[in-house]
Motif scaffolding. Sequence first.
Motif, short mmCIF file in Angstrom:
data_model
loop_
_atom_site.label_atom_id
_atom_site.label_comp_id
_atom_site.label_asym_id
_atom_site.label_seq_id
_atom_site.Cartn_x
_atom_site.Cartn_y
_atom_site.Cartn_z
N GLY A 1 -2.55 16.86 -5.03
CA GLY A 1 -1.39 16.92 -4.14
C GLY A 1 -1.14 15.66 -3.34
N TRP A 2 -1.95 14.63 -3.57
CA TRP A 2 -1.73 13.37 -2.84
C TRP A 2 -2.34 12.23 -3.62
N LEU A 3 -1.84 11.05 -3.38
CA LEU A 3 -2.45 9.87 -3.99
C LEU A 3 -2.20 8.62 -3.16
N VAL A 4 -3.03 7.64 -3.43
CA VAL A 4 -2.93 6.32 -2.79
C VAL A 4 -2.89 5.29 -3.91
N HIS A 5 -2.11 4.24 -3.74
CA HIS A 5 -2.16 3.15 -4.72
C HIS A 5 -1.97 1.82 -4.02
N THR A 6 -2.67 0.80 -4.54
CA THR A 6 -2.46 -0.56 -4.03
C THR A 6 -2.14 -1.47 -5.23
N ASN A 7 -2.86 -2.54 -5.44
CA ASN A 7 -2.40 -3.54 -6.43
C ASN A 7 -3.37 -3.82 -7.56
N HIS A 8 -4.13 -2.82 -7.96
CA HIS A 8 -4.94 -2.99 -9.17
C HIS A 8 -4.88 -1.71 -9.98
N TYR A 9 -5.16 -1.84 -11.27
CA TYR A 9 -5.11 -0.67 -12.15
C TYR A 9 -6.26 0.29 -11.83
N LEU A 10 -5.93 1.56 -11.71
CA LEU A 10 -6.94 2.58 -11.45
C LEU A 10 -7.35 3.27 -12.75
N SER A 11 -6.40 3.40 -13.66
CA SER A 11 -6.70 4.12 -14.90
C SER A 11 -7.59 3.28 -15.82
N PRO A 12 -8.73 3.86 -16.27
CA PRO A 12 -9.59 3.11 -17.21
C PRO A 12 -8.83 2.65 -18.44
N ARG A 13 -7.80 3.41 -18.82
CA ARG A 13 -6.98 3.01 -19.97
C ARG A 13 -6.28 1.67 -19.74
N MET A 14 -6.06 1.33 -18.45
CA MET A 14 -5.28 0.13 -18.13
C MET A 14 -6.14 -1.05 -17.69
N TRP A 15 -7.44 -0.83 -17.56
CA TRP A 15 -8.30 -1.89 -17.03
C TRP A 15 -8.18 -3.19 -17.81
N TYR B 1 -7.08 0.02 -0.76
CA TYR B 1 -7.10 1.29 -1.50
C TYR B 1 -8.14 2.25 -0.93
N ASN B 2 -9.36 1.77 -0.83
CA ASN B 2 -10.43 2.66 -0.37
C ASN B 2 -10.26 3.06 1.09
N ARG B 3 -9.81 2.11 1.87
CA ARG B 3 -9.62 2.37 3.29
C ARG B 3 -8.49 3.42 3.50
N ALA B 4 -7.37 3.24 2.81
CA ALA B 4 -6.25 4.17 2.97
C ALA B 4 -6.64 5.57 2.50
N THR C 1 0.87 -1.18 0.00
CA THR C 1 0.00 0.00 0.00
C THR C 1 0.90 1.22 0.00
N ASP C 2 0.59 2.18 -0.85
CA ASP C 2 1.42 3.39 -0.98
C ASP C 2 0.61 4.66 -0.84
N ILE C 3 1.25 5.65 -0.24
CA ILE C 3 0.67 6.99 -0.13
C ILE C 3 1.77 7.99 -0.44
N ALA C 4 1.46 9.02 -1.21
CA ALA C 4 2.42 10.11 -1.41
C ALA C 4 1.65 11.42 -1.29
N VAL C 5 2.33 12.43 -0.76
CA VAL C 5 1.64 13.70 -0.50
C VAL C 5 2.62 14.86 -0.62
N TYR D 1 6.19 13.81 1.24
CA TYR D 1 6.39 12.44 1.72
C TYR D 1 5.97 11.41 0.68
N ALA D 2 6.75 10.35 0.59
CA ALA D 2 6.35 9.16 -0.18
C ALA D 2 6.46 7.98 0.79
N ALA D 3 5.37 7.25 0.96
CA ALA D 3 5.34 6.22 2.02
C ALA D 3 4.81 4.91 1.47
N HIS D 4 5.22 3.82 2.15
CA HIS D 4 4.99 2.49 1.56
C HIS D 4 4.94 1.40 2.63
N ASN D 5 3.96 0.50 2.51
CA ASN D 5 3.94 -0.75 3.28
C ASN D 5 4.36 -1.88 2.36
N GLU D 6 5.32 -2.69 2.78
CA GLU D 6 5.79 -3.80 1.94
C GLU D 6 5.12 -5.11 2.36
#
Length: 355
Positions: free
Chosen positions: A246-260, A276-279, A108-112, A123-128
């Motif tokens: 100014g911030w984003l969250v990402h986990t392990n599925h494609y968010l961009s409709p172009r990549m679905w 993703y939704n929880r973070a 799970t990643d967050i950057a702000v 900050y760029a932050a990450h759970n491995e």
Amino acid sequence: MGKSGEDPGMIREVTASGSHREVGRALGRQCKDQALRMEKRWRRHIEHTPGMTVDKVVALARQTLPLSEAFYPQYVEELNGYAEGIGLKPDLVYAMVCDLPVPGRGCTDIAVNSNWTKDDCVYAAHNEDVEPYNYKDVAIVRVKPDDEPGFIGVSYCGIMPTVGMNAAGISLTGNALCPNDLRPGIPKMFPVRKVLREKGIYQALKASMPEGRGHSFNNIVSDENGEIYSVEGSATAFDALYAEDGWLVHTNHYLSPRMWRFEDNMHTRFSSIVRYNRAKKLFKHELGQVEVSTFKKVFSDHVGHPESICRHPDPDLGEEDQTATIFSVVFDLTSKVAWICHGSPCTGTYRKYTL
Ligand SMILES: [Zn+2]
């Protein structure tokens, strides 16, 4: 204390500098035990794959070497030096990097940027999140090749960084994706390492998504100006998602409709969807007052347990199918400081590491 005087509960720390060959050699020498464990697991994995042999895998990997050499020859040099350091054949080490057993299912990643932080830092932050046994095979690395700014990161077996921040204020964090267009090509570890040599956001973004790649992570590339991109790649396509607010969250599925259409099997992504939704929900709450402790709070969340943001091994699954958050990191790109938590964020402490 372990045999090298390190606390067995702590992630080991290693350093390397000089030419790329010397860097690789030094990392190999310091992480030899980890590399040999990885090799053993890798061999076992191949033996259990019908129709595969180690020779076959090495031969297949070798076909992609010219592409990797054209893209980032310095990392090939590091891998060759690494092979020398541990006493394995370079071909074998390259093949292991190609067929990387980790990271697999998580992160799970967050950057702000500074608009939302208490101390005006970026900050760029990450759970491995990987199989729990990987914990003993990661190392905190400080790498300073002669011709690069140098970075601090956390690497598998010392040589495969999964996250890092360099002296030019560029960070690479991100998550595993499961694209359906895999092909022989530049291994996904190469862009990760190359981003950490770059001094500007343009060069770093370019490094994150080379043509001719065989696979890709979602590479989150951030700089000290608060430019934050989540570059969602597959082997043949990508979309660069910009942190517009100014911030984003990402986990392990494609968010961009172009990549679905490149998502291999969305039915296996429910942990990713929950995290993703929880973070996003938890972090949104903190905007304007974000500091290092904010990440510990969000990254320790257990809603959706055991496949929650702070992941714990599911006792109903076998060892190979379990996932746990084995470390967590917060890069402060403004002060060039890394806060690293060894083990689960819910019980661990984020310790301060400088470049
Ligand atoms: Zn936990």
